[in-house]
Design a protein around this motif. Structure first.
Motif, PDB file in Angstrom:
ATOM      1  N   GLN A 115       0.847  -1.183   0.000  1.00 55.17           N
ATOM      2  CA  GLN A 115       0.000   0.000   0.000  1.00 55.17           C
ATOM      3  C   GLN A 115       0.888   1.242   0.000  1.00 55.17           C
ATOM      4  N   ALA A 118       1.657   4.630   3.289  1.00 58.91           N
ATOM      5  CA  ALA A 118       1.225   4.067   4.568  1.00 58.91           C
ATOM      6  C   ALA A 118       2.437   3.539   5.311  1.00 58.91           C
ATOM      7  N   ILE A 205      -0.729   1.602   7.929  1.00 60.28           N
ATOM      8  CA  ILE A 205      -1.503   0.626   7.167  1.00 60.28           C
ATOM      9  C   ILE A 205      -2.727   0.214   7.977  1.00 60.28           C
ATOM     10  N   ASP A 207      -4.684   2.063   9.600  1.00 59.84           N
ATOM     11  CA  ASP A 207      -5.761   3.041   9.435  1.00 59.84           C
ATOM     12  C   ASP A 207      -6.567   2.823   8.156  1.00 59.84           C
ATOM     13  N   TYR A 208      -6.055   1.985   7.257  1.00 62.24           N
ATOM     14  CA  TYR A 208      -6.786   1.638   6.039  1.00 62.24           C
ATOM     15  C   TYR A 208      -7.892   0.616   6.321  1.00 62.24           C
ATOM     16  N   LYS A 220      -8.022   6.522   7.887  1.00 62.17           N
ATOM     17  CA  LYS A 220      -7.121   7.212   6.953  1.00 62.17           C
ATOM     18  C   LYS A 220      -7.783   8.426   6.321  1.00 62.17           C
ATOM     19  N   ASP A 221      -9.112   8.457   6.305  1.00 58.91           N
ATOM     20  CA  ASP A 221      -9.839   9.540   5.643  1.00 58.91           C
ATOM     21  C   ASP A 221     -10.377  10.578   6.618  1.00 58.91           C
TER      22      ASP A 221
END
Length: 470
Positions: A115, A118, A205, A207-208, A220-221
């Protein structure tokens, strides 16, 4: 490629490596000084399959057993190095920090990264790069409590150094090691759950896959403020990874205790509960009825610490009683409601906090179910009850086990993450929720019934590491 290098303490000493047959080789780097920790020459008798004859040797054997479990589970051609020391950690007679571990460095945007943009642990980074990206630095830093079990430090409850998990009242060291090693491998976020700040502005990663079902957003957003709010949403923070969700269908028990509000639509839904140590356990299909409040104080609360008045008894008879926490024991409240004819009891907490703890106490004469809900959920129920008539509230609920929801998941089958309110630094977000059953290795506290498994059909630790790329 970018890395973060924390302060590197302890001098490296003797290395201990596992055999090359493992899918990954894990090396324990002894950072202890002479006569300390792994180097303690105190003579001890072999225990539980641990054949070491000194305290230091037995400690090392336990480390190797835990490393061996992970080495046989993971896949990497690059040896994983764990710098470990035994030292004093915070503790008192009633509790203790057993140990801690985490990645010494994290990297992003390296060749082959699964990814982009990240952060990944050093051990996982090495797996994809195919070589040690920083040979001068260990991958994981681990510290364990050398004083455990001594007077003043969880007195009388030392680490069990046997390898057979027959720890009795002691604390199984191999289990603790497996838990902490998982954090170092990547079972954690590098985003600050107290401030919401991402490391150098980039998500982990982790947080994805961390989803707030209240907002529908991944970590992540989110903004920093949104992450701070999300970190204390018990029951609303879930892991959105495919491997964990699939494995949960076989690992976690079908059915979880809940309060299901059936009507009105404004408050309908599933509410987290703390279950009672007394009375009948919640079951399926459970007890369904109209919720009626007890009101017996001038400020509008209902404590039910005395036998219910005629009006209150008439209101709750044949119904589920809503009672406020406070003043007297849970057993007294529930018994008074039972004597008035209630078919179940909901205790609403009197201070903010989540998840709702259980109801303690004992009384074999209690024959109706009781649960505890949070202050916020209690306020929502009370608002819905405010327009009630003397005889009817229009609020209907079920106290029972929802067989459609596995213990430790949400209604969509996603595994809950630990998000207590208030936030618990070091525990919040980077663990599974305590509602999971069977108990899981990566809950915030070590439970005595854990096995040494890290993968299905008993445990969900490895499926999460698979989700993040292991």
């Amino acid at each position: 490629m970018k890395r973060i290098l924390p302060v590197f303490i302890a001098a490296l000493a003797l290395l201990f490596s596992l055999p090359g047959w493992a899918a990954a080789t894990i090396t324990i780097v002894n950072g202890d000084g002479p006569g300390v920790g792994f180097n303690d020459a105190t003579t001890v008798a072999p225990v539980g399959g641990n054949t070491g004859t000194t305290l230091g040797a037995q400690r090392l054997n336990a480390f190797q057993a835990a490393a061996g479990k992970w080495g046989a589970t993971l896949t990497s051609t690059v040896p994983i190095r764990i710098l470990a020391t035994w030292q004093a950690l915070p503790c008192d007679a009633g509790g203790a920090v057993l140990g801690s571990a985490g990645a010494l460095e994290v990297f992003r945007d390296f060749p082959g990264a699964p990814q982009a943009h990240a952060w990944f642990s050093k051990a996982e980074t090495n797996k994809y790069v195919g070589e040690d990206v920083d040979p001068d630095t260990a991958d994981i830093r681990a510290r364990f409590n050398i004083d455990l079990g001594k007077p003043g430090c969880l007195t009388g409850s030392p680490f069990y150094l046997g390898l057979d998990n027959k720890h009795g009242a002691q604390i199984d060291l191999v289990t603790v090691l497996e838990h902490e090693f998982a954090h170092g491998l990547g079972f954690q976020t590098y985003t600050d759950d107290e401030t919401g700040e991402q490391l150098e502005g980039y998500p982990s990663i982790w947080d994805y896959f961390l989803l707030d079902t209240g907002t529908g957003k991944l970590w992540k957003d989110m903004s920093d403020a949104e992450r701070v709010a999300s970190a204390v949403k018990s029951g609303k923070l879930v892991w959105n990874g495919a491997n964990v969700k699939a494995a949960a269908q076989t690992v976690l028990q079908q059915g979880t205790p809940v309060l299901t509000v059936l009507a009105p639509a404004s408050v309908a839904g599933v509410i987290q509960v703390g279950t009672a140590a007394f009375g009948p356990p919640l079951a399926s299909p459970g007890v369904t009825g109209e919720v009626m409040p007890v009101v017996d104080t001038p400020d509008g609360r209902g404590l039910a610490c005395d036998p219910l008045s005629a009006n209150n008894a008439a209101a709750v008879s044949g119904h589920i009683a809503l009672i406020d926490r406070g003043t007297c024991t849970f057993v007294i409240k529930v018994k008074n409601a039972q004597n008035a004819g209630a078919i179940g009891v909901i205790i609403a907490d009197n201070a903010p906090g989540a998840p709702p703890p259980g109801l303690g106490g004992a009384d074999p004469s209690i024959a109706i179910p009781a649960v505890r809900i949070t202050f916020d959920d209690g306020q929502r129920l009370k608002a819905a009850l405010a327009t009630r008539s003397r005889a009817h509230s229009g609020v209907f609920a079920n106290l029972g086990v929802n067989l459609a929801i596995r213990a430790g998941t949400d209604a969509a089958g996603r595994v809950l993450m630990y998000a207590p309110n208030p936030n618990q630094p070091g525990s919040s977000v980077s663990h599974y929720d305590t509602s999971a059953f069977p108990n899981q290795l990566m809950e915030p506290a070590i439970n005595g019934d854990l096995s040494h498994d890290v993968a299905p059909p008993r445990d969900l630790t490895f499926p999460l590491l698979r989700d993040i790329g292991w």
